[in-house]
Scaffold this motif. Structure first.
Motif, mmCIF file in Angstrom:
data_model
loop_
_atom_site.group_PDB
_atom_site.id
_atom_site.type_symbol
_atom_site.label_atom_id
_atom_site.label_comp_id
_atom_site.label_asym_id
_atom_site.label_seq_id
_atom_site.Cartn_x
_atom_site.Cartn_y
_atom_site.Cartn_z
ATOM 1 N N ILE A 195 0.948 -0.948 -0.365
ATOM 2 C CA ILE A 195 0.051 0.132 -0.311
ATOM 3 C C ILE A 195 0.542 1.040 -0.305
ATOM 4 O O ILE A 195 0.469 2.655 -0.582
ATOM 5 N N ILE A 196 1.958 1.283 0.694
ATOM 6 C CA ILE A 196 2.712 2.371 0.912
ATOM 7 C C ILE A 196 3.600 2.239 -0.456
ATOM 8 O O ILE A 196 3.720 3.496 -1.151
ATOM 9 N N LEU A 197 3.848 1.031 -1.221
ATOM 10 C CA LEU A 197 5.036 1.394 -1.734
ATOM 11 C C LEU A 197 4.702 1.184 -3.262
ATOM 12 O O LEU A 197 5.232 1.956 -4.523
ATOM 13 N N LEU A 198 3.437 1.028 -3.859
ATOM 14 C CA LEU A 198 3.006 0.945 -5.619
ATOM 15 C C LEU A 198 2.821 2.417 -5.813
ATOM 16 O O LEU A 198 2.945 2.395 -6.634
ATOM 17 N N PRO A 199 1.796 3.345 -4.913
ATOM 18 C CA PRO A 199 1.858 4.511 -5.747
ATOM 19 C C PRO A 199 2.804 5.029 -6.146
ATOM 20 O O PRO A 199 3.232 5.994 -7.392
ATOM 21 N N ALA A 200 3.938 5.224 -5.249
ATOM 22 C CA ALA A 200 5.975 5.600 -5.759
ATOM 23 C C ALA A 200 5.684 5.333 -7.012
ATOM 24 O O ALA A 200 5.709 5.389 -7.620
ATOM 25 N N MET A 201 5.577 3.622 -7.208
ATOM 26 C CA MET A 201 6.092 2.713 -8.401
ATOM 27 C C MET A 201 5.462 3.193 -9.406
ATOM 28 O O MET A 201 5.867 3.727 -10.459
ATOM 29 N N GLY A 202 4.077 3.629 -8.998
ATOM 30 C CA GLY A 202 2.934 4.228 -10.124
ATOM 31 C C GLY A 202 3.639 5.804 -10.314
ATOM 32 O O GLY A 202 3.931 5.916 -12.012
ATOM 33 N N MET A 203 3.974 6.938 -9.609
ATOM 34 C CA MET A 203 3.975 8.229 -9.686
ATOM 35 C C MET A 203 5.600 7.870 -10.570
ATOM 36 O O MET A 203 6.287 8.801 -11.036
ATOM 37 N N VAL A 204 6.605 7.026 -10.213
ATOM 38 C CA VAL A 204 8.031 6.589 -10.916
ATOM 39 C C VAL A 204 7.599 6.898 -11.779
ATOM 40 O O VAL A 204 8.271 7.433 -13.066
ATOM 41 N N SER A 205 6.694 5.402 -12.509
ATOM 42 C CA SER A 205 6.630 5.377 -13.685
ATOM 43 C C SER A 205 6.557 6.687 -14.751
ATOM 44 O O SER A 205 6.607 6.477 -15.876
ATOM 45 N N GLU A 206 5.263 6.742 -14.185
ATOM 46 C CA GLU A 206 5.067 7.724 -15.259
ATOM 47 C C GLU A 206 6.081 9.742 -14.815
ATOM 48 O O GLU A 206 6.016 9.441 -16.074
ATOM 49 N N ILE A 207 6.435 9.517 -14.519
ATOM 50 C CA ILE A 207 7.429 10.609 -14.585
ATOM 51 C C ILE A 207 8.625 10.517 -15.227
ATOM 52 O O ILE A 207 9.605 11.088 -15.827
ATOM 53 N N LEU A 208 9.197 9.326 -14.821
ATOM 54 C CA LEU A 208 10.394 8.266 -15.937
ATOM 55 C C LEU A 208 10.186 9.018 -17.113
ATOM 56 O O LEU A 208 10.919 9.285 -17.983
ATOM 57 N N SER A 209 9.147 7.901 -17.407
ATOM 58 C CA SER A 209 8.956 8.382 -19.547
ATOM 59 C C SER A 209 8.570 10.130 -19.400
ATOM 60 O O SER A 209 8.978 10.227 -20.664
ATOM 61 N N VAL A 210 7.977 10.357 -18.681
ATOM 62 C CA VAL A 210 7.601 11.702 -19.202
ATOM 63 C C VAL A 210 8.469 12.740 -19.291
ATOM 64 O O VAL A 210 9.218 13.539 -20.718
ATOM 65 N N ASN A 211 9.689 12.781 -18.089
ATOM 66 C CA ASN A 211 11.019 12.689 -18.224
ATOM 67 C C ASN A 211 12.618 12.157 -18.694
ATOM 68 O O ASN A 211 13.331 12.941 -19.489
ATOM 69 N N SER A 212 11.971 11.248 -19.674
ATOM 70 C CA SER A 212 12.616 10.599 -20.326
ATOM 71 C C SER A 212 12.312 11.019 -22.017
ATOM 72 O O SER A 212 13.519 10.927 -23.047
ATOM 73 N N ARG A 213 11.800 11.937 -22.320
ATOM 74 C CA ARG A 213 11.003 11.905 -23.415
ATOM 75 C C ARG A 213 10.504 10.929 -24.042
ATOM 76 O O ARG A 213 10.647 10.279 -25.502
ATOM 77 N N LYS A 214 10.505 9.992 -23.309
ATOM 78 C CA LYS A 214 10.222 7.860 -23.837
ATOM 79 C C LYS A 214 8.918 7.046 -23.516
ATOM 80 O O LYS A 214 7.961 7.572 -22.390
ATOM 81 N N PRO A 215 8.280 6.973 -24.000
ATOM 82 C CA PRO A 215 7.656 5.875 -23.696
ATOM 83 C C PRO A 215 7.837 4.849 -22.903
ATOM 84 O O PRO A 215 9.159 4.723 -22.041
ATOM 85 N N ILE A 216 6.884 4.405 -21.931
ATOM 86 C CA ILE A 216 7.265 3.581 -20.684
ATOM 87 C C ILE A 216 7.492 2.558 -21.491
ATOM 88 O O ILE A 216 6.838 1.829 -22.117
ATOM 89 N N PHE A 217 8.296 1.528 -20.592
ATOM 90 C CA PHE A 217 8.837 0.110 -22.152
ATOM 91 C C PHE A 217 7.501 -0.497 -20.865
ATOM 92 O O PHE A 217 7.985 -0.756 -19.846
ATOM 93 N N GLY A 218 6.988 -1.277 -21.623
ATOM 94 C CA GLY A 218 6.639 -2.816 -21.269
ATOM 95 C C GLY A 218 5.472 -2.204 -20.432
ATOM 96 O O GLY A 218 5.072 -2.754 -19.331
ATOM 97 N N TYR A 219 4.369 -1.232 -21.068
ATOM 98 C CA TYR A 219 3.659 -1.050 -20.232
ATOM 99 C C TYR A 219 2.037 -2.198 -19.733
ATOM 100 O O TYR A 219 2.488 -1.631 -18.398
#
Lengths: 191, 605
Positions: free
Chosen positions: B305-329
């Motif tokens: 419960i603690i970790l998953l929201p962080a994982m989700g946000m990190v996935s989004e922010i990594l993709s936005v700021n790498s200017r690349k689609p998330i690998f393996g949606y």
């Protein structure tokens, strides 16, 4: 909220859906309690519990209250407002009767010198009490919901023919009924 | 019930509501201070309430860790100022054993529940769900408001417990009976424990109300075209988080209720044949292990419960700021799902040394180690998202990369601890402390910081100060490793947790210097967090103003709202979605927002 219904044309209203998820959540709580009961039962010092006779009466009241809330909802849908109110009051009264009959059951234990809580109590009876009273609290919640709807129904300032609140409450009511049947069978079977 | 009656029922409802609630979607209507800032039903305001309450709790919980690190680092010194503040709890300027245990307990409780559950999920689920799926608000604004106010009530009770004469609850955040069930057993098991249990009951109600709303909103209120597989990964993560919470918190509640019975009504659910201070207690036949089962059935999912929201946000922010689609949606969604299922099947790995049947233990070892598979998928996908990306090192991005780093180093030690045989040596040592602090504590904090830095412009229409953000990031990242890496070493040597003083302990007094080092770093890191808090509140009022609607060049729907969205989020029609959230760097275009229709000769990804 009109946005929700018109824009998205859903089959199930979000509030109703929320109630179903809530039911899942409540189920988990009682699953936790009854599995704790099973674990405890297999250990030493477990007493065969005697279910009070009056619990049969409570089962009967809560079963019939499911019928009355169904009748109430049906009347509301057919806009027979007098009957709707009547069945709603009957349902609430049956709910209160259920709780009272449960309390009587536990008071009778006291007379038979069976301790539910405190020194000399046995976990088997404490379990029966804890689980039943938690269920009773959920019934009480249903009674309060019915009262709120009843008060809203008689207020003159707003004429409200929405069936949604009663539908949600009826779902919940049937659920606490079914939950009690489960618990009742569970207690009788898993003495 | 026939479809017709359902529709009919709704029709009636629509008529009623269109009169009653018209004002709700017309966001120029008058709002008083009370309805706008206090009893708000706007999800964005509720999110801010959660965030700021969470920040206050984080300062308190963090301060507690500084206090007990002070004791651990300098067991031979006395600090008269502590006696000035805490009186009998710190006689002669030294933290008493009872107070130390209370500090550890409250540190854990506050950070696990009040900061990383309510502060993290509460903030970002509330803020992002309607904005990212294209809804006006949550399915039930009222339940949502109640969710915050139950949290507030829980906070008040927990805060009050810090000031009662016998002190707050002590005995660890897991409050194992019999210690927690018997008031006569210790100071921290007296009134403070009742406060703890009641506060947690309120907290559970709050997270259930919130969770119900999150699930129902995500499943029912997505805008036109927003199919489940077009949702940003933040939504998936928050959805699974809510499912975990809704199914596991009630079990903790049942455990807490039974414990309250044992404490106050003299029942024996968890108590059996106990002698306290020469007095034989009447309780018999209870099982203390039973509580551990009930507790960890929540306790383990709680980690996710603690970790998953962080994982989700990190996935989004990594993709936005790498200017690349998330690998393996889809792999990302699948691994979230796998983690959610496994979360319910591993709770007994917290109980390997309780006398659990070794045969049963073997199953839990297997299931625990299986978590490595979805976790590794996620790490692989984050790294491949970064790989050859056009990385913009915004503060949010830095914290996201930091999250991945911490998740890897903390996750690896989980493989050690998941083995029931190794656990015989490692349980209750600093190795465990280091493991869960890195992988779930600091990592989730990094996810939370990433989220705050990334979505602050949407929350307050201003940016956080970048210089302070960079200082905050580097001090926290380096500090986190300097604090927790040495602890692995200490733990392997067998240093047990929850002791106040090792100086008279022949085997462990060699760690005095190391403990002093850890404590020093902990204090520096704490100060860096205060810098963040200052940055946060300063920037709300004085930060650089957001001038463009979509400052990060992001695809998701929250950036199609006005810079300062009103209640209802979109002034006109709800946006319609035509594509997934990750069309970055496609067909020679940097990013293609979700609202843009698929072009005639657009390539497939």
């Amino acid at each position: 909220m009109n946005e929700i219904v018109t824009d998205q044309n859903r089959r199930i209203h979000p509030h109703k859906f929320t109630m179903w998820v809530a039911i899942g959540s409540i189920l988990m709580m009682f699953a936790g309690l009854t599995s704790a009961y099973i674990v405890k039962r297999s250990q030493v010092n477990w007493l065969m519990i005697e279910i009070p006779i009056i619990f049969w009466f409570s089962t009967l009241t809560i079963l019939s209250s499911s019928v009355t809330i169904h009748l109430s909802l049906k009347s509301l849908k057919e806009k027979r407002m007098v009957e709707y109110r009547r069945w709603m009051v009957v349902t609430a009264v049956l709910g209160v009767l259920f709780i009272i009959s449960q309390i009587i059951g536990f008071v009778q234990f006291g007379k038979q010198d069976i301790r539910i809580v405190g020194a000399g109590s046995n976990a088997s009876y404490s379990f029966l009490f804890a689980i039943s009273s938690l269920h009773g609290l959920h019934v009480l919640g249903g009674v309060i919901a019915l009262l709120v709807i009843a008060i809203r129904a008689v207020s003159i300032s707003k004429r409200n023919y929405s069936t949604l609140p009663l539908e949600i409450t009826a779902t919940y009511w049937h659920f606490v009924d079914a939950l009690w049947i489960y618990l009742f069978i569970f207690f009788n079977w898993m003495k | 019930m026939s479809t017709e009656t359902i529709l009919h029922g709704h029709e009636v409802e629509v008529n009623v509501h269109s009169h009653e609630e018209h004002g709700q979607h017309d966001h120029h209507h008058e709002e008083s201070f009370l309805t706008k800032y206090i009893f708000s039903q706007d999800h964005k305001m509720i999110a801010k309430q959660f965030l700021i309450t969470g920040i206050i709790w984080a300062i308190i919980g963090g301060l507690f860790s500084v206090l007990f690190r002070l004791q651990l680092g300098y067991p031979d010194q006395s600090f008269p100022f502590l006696e000035d503040i805490f009186g009998k709890w710190a006689k002669g300027g030294k933290i008493s054993n009872e107070f130390y245990y209370a500090l550890v307990t409250m540190h854990g409780t506050i950070l696990v529940f009040f900061v990383l559950t309510a502060g993290l999920s509460g903030t970002f689920a509330n803020f992002l769900i309607p904005l990212q799926i294209g809804a006006r608000d949550m399915a039930s604004g009222f339940l949502n408001m109640l969710s915050y106010w139950f949290f507030f009530l829980a906070s008040v009770i927990m805060f009050a417990s810090l000031f009662i004469q016998t002190g707050p609850a002590a005995g660890g955040w897991t409050i194992y009976p019999p210690l927690s069930a018997l008031g006569q057993a210790s100071q921290g098991s007296k009134l403070g424990m009742d406060f703890w249990l009641i506060s947690m009951a309120m907290f559970i109600v709050s997270s259930l109300l919130g969770g119900l709303n999150y699930i129902s909103t995500i499943l029912n209120l997505r805008t036109k075209g927003m199919s489940m597989t077009r949702m940003p990964l933040t939504m998936w993560a928050i959805f699974f988080t809510a499912v975990l919470g809704v199914l596991s918190f009630p079990v903790l509640l049942s455990g807490a209720v039974l414990l309250l019975f044992d404490r106050n009504l003299g029942t024996s659910f968890f108590l059996s044949e106990i002698v306290v201070k020469g007095e034989i207690l009447p309780n018999e036949g209870g099982s203390a292990i039973l509580f551990q089962h009930l507790f960890w059935f929540l306790g383990h999912p709680e980690v996710y419960i603690i970790l998953l929201p962080a994982m989700g946000m990190v996935s989004e922010i990594l993709s936005v700021n790498s200017r690349k689609p998330i690998f393996g949606y889809m792999a990302m969604v699948g691994s979230l799902f796998a983690i959610t299922i496994l979360a319910f099947l591993v709770w007994a790995h917290h109980m390997f040394v309780t006398g659990l049947n070794p045969f049963l233990g073997a199953f839990f070892v297997l299931l625990t180690l299986l978590i490595a598979v979805p976790s590794a998928i996620k790490v692989f996908n984050w790294l491949t998202t970064l790989w050859r990306g056009n990385i913009r090192f915004t503060p949010g991005m830095l914290f996201s990369i930091g999250f991945v780093s911490l998740f890897i180093s903390g996750g690896l030690t989980g493989i050690f601890l998941g083995n029931s045989t190794l656990d015989i040596h490692l349980h209750d040592t600093y190795f465990v402390v280091a493991h869960f602090h890195i992988v779930m504590g600091v990592a989730s904090f990094f996810g939370m910081f990433a989220g705050v830095y990334h979505w602050f412009p949407k929350m307050y229409s201003r940016y956080l100060n970048n210089t302070m953000a960079y200082i905050h990031f580097w001090v926290t990242l380096v500090g986190a490793y300097l604090i927790f890496w040495p602890m692995h070493y200490q733990g392997l040597a067998g240093l047990p947790r929850r002791y106040t003083d090792f100086s008279n302990w022949q085997s462990f007094n060699q760690f005095a210097d190391m403990n002093r080092f850890i404590s020093t770093v902990a204090m520096i890191v704490f100060v860096a967090q205060l810098l963040f808090v200052f940055n946060f509140f300063y920037s709300i009022f004085k930060g650089r103003k957001v001038k463009s609607q979509n400052p990060w060049g992001s695809n998701t729907l929250e950036w199609t709202t006005p810079i300062t969205p009103g209640h209802g989020n979109w002034p006109g029609e709800l946006p319609e979605v035509h594509r997934g959230a990750y069309d970055y760097g496609k067909d020679g275009r940097e990013f293609i927002p979700q609202v843009e229709p698929i072009g005639a000769d657009e390539s497939k990804h």
